[in-house]
Design a protein around this motif. Structure first.
Motif, short mmCIF file in Angstrom:
data_model
loop_
_atom_site.label_atom_id
_atom_site.label_comp_id
_atom_site.label_asym_id
_atom_site.label_seq_id
_atom_site.Cartn_x
_atom_site.Cartn_y
_atom_site.Cartn_z
N ASP A 111 0.59 -0.92 -0.17
CA ASP A 111 0.04 0.12 -0.10
C ASP A 111 0.46 1.37 0.26
N SER A 136 -7.49 -0.85 -1.09
CA SER A 136 -7.54 -0.34 0.59
C SER A 136 -8.63 1.25 0.59
N GLU A 137 -8.69 1.37 1.92
CA GLU A 137 -9.82 2.26 2.17
C GLU A 137 -8.63 3.94 2.50
N LYS A 162 -12.10 -0.31 -1.28
CA LYS A 162 -13.10 -0.13 -0.11
C LYS A 162 -13.76 0.79 0.08
#
Length: 365
Positions: A111, A136-137, A162
């Motif tokens: 990430d 991912s968020e 997300k």
């Protein structure tokens, strides 16, 4: 471990010696063979072996053409155990032909690296990232904030993305001006209910129909939410300008200076609030009642108010023309409307208006 490191040094030394005096074509051919060797036996390699290949790849991609780098990226991207450093190098490449495959497919990118790229690289890089199996968020926050329309829609359409609460709030607001985005958001199965209802309340009719078809169990609830939202929107639209317009008309009416000629002048100038308030005052109804009759699609409401107010057809025509201009609707047959207005009896208009008031009172209760 020492033998592994020694093997790495020997291999690098041999390759560097061979390539130092070789052509670009020879370097590309060597890269192809090393890639074949790695892919065909990837499952059997230890971490030390993978690190050796990582060093070799880094060495070989120097000074080779883009097409060869792109081919390497395309072949290594799906490999779960691909050398981490070469994957990072390819992902950071300025050319999307090289970076694209690994940005979309490689599981070796963490990430931190993806967010770094999303914050600094081109929209094409962001689009490639938006297509990953899982987002991912933290990563989607960057894509939604920095991405263009294509990137945002791609991100929202990705079921593996997300979306954080802040991103959803931003997206639902932006969807008011973008039907395609509204549909993409509304069709997400994980969209929280409060965001869904807010989205539907603000969406266009075509989008609402799509969403109601996708969520039939919420159709009745959506309908009531839309009606409530319409009332809230109208109340929120009560701007300072509207208040000033109504105050002006009230002052004219209180002083006996409000005439149908003045209302027709307001209409000719495209001043809806002043025209509506003036018509309400002469007809003896509230501005809310007049507004409801003014904004409906048919013209009967306007003609009923005007007849009760005792207006001449020339003034009524100016009001109808203003409505058409403001709504962007098609022009009506004024001659037919004139005949209808002239035939409308004042007593009939009064009866219809009383019935309208009764309905408003009943619904309010």
């Amino acid at each position: 471990m020492r033998s592994s490191v020694k093997s790495s040094e020997n291999l690098l030394e041999e390759l560097q010696t061979a390539l130092a005096h070789g052509t670009v074509a020879r370097r590309v051919e060597t890269l192809r063979r090393v890639t074949d060797l790695f892919i065909n036996n990837a499952v059997d390699y230890s971490d030390d072996h993978v690190r050796v290949f990582d060093d070799v790849f880094q060495c070989l991609i120097e000074q080779i053409e883009t097409s060869a780098k792109a081919l390497l990226a395309d072949r290594l991207a799906p490999i779960a155990a691909a050398p981490a450093q070469i994957i990072r190098t390819l992902a950071l490449d300025e050319l999307i032909e090289v970076a694209g495959p690994v940005l979309t497919k490689s599981e070796r990118l963490d990430d931190t690296t993806l967010i770094e790229i999303a914050r600094s690289k081109s929209q094409a890089h962001l689009k490639a990232i938006s297509l990953r199996r899982v987002l991912s968020e933290a990563l989607t926050d960057v894509l939604v904030t920095r991405g263009n329309e294509d990137v945002v829609q791609s991100t929202v359409s990705n079921p593996g993305a997300k979306l954080s609460e802040s991103s959803l709030t931003d997206l639902v607001t932006r969807a008011e001006r973008d039907d395609d985005l509204a549909a993409c958001i509304g069709l997400r199965p994980d969209l929280p209910r409060h965001h869904y209802l807010k989205l539907v309340a603000r969406a266009s009719l075509s989008v609402r129909r799509k969403l109601e078809a996708a969520h039939p169990e919420l159709a009745d609830e959506v309908s009531s939410v839309v009606q409530e939202a319409a009332q809230r929107v109208r109340a929120a639209a009560m701007t300072r300008q509207t208040e000033m317009a109504r105050a002006l008309v009230k002052s004219l009416h209180d002083d006996g200076r409000l005439t149908e000629f003045q209302i027709a002048t307001f209409a000719e100038q495209g001043k809806f609030d002043e025209t509506n308030a003036g018509l309400a005052a002469l007809a003896g109804v509230t501005v809310e009642t007049a507004e409801n009759m003014m904004i409906e699609s048919r013209t009967e409401g306007v003609m009923i108010l005007a007849k009760v107010a005792g207006m001449q057809w020339s003034s009524v025509r100016a009001i109808i023309a203003m409505r058409e201009k403001l709504s962007g609707g098609s022009q009506t047959d004024m001659l037919t409307l004139r005949d209808t207005y002239e035939a409308l009896r004042s007593s009939t208009a009064q009866q219809v208006l009383r019935f309208q008031r009764m309905q408003n009172t009943t619904s309010a209760a």
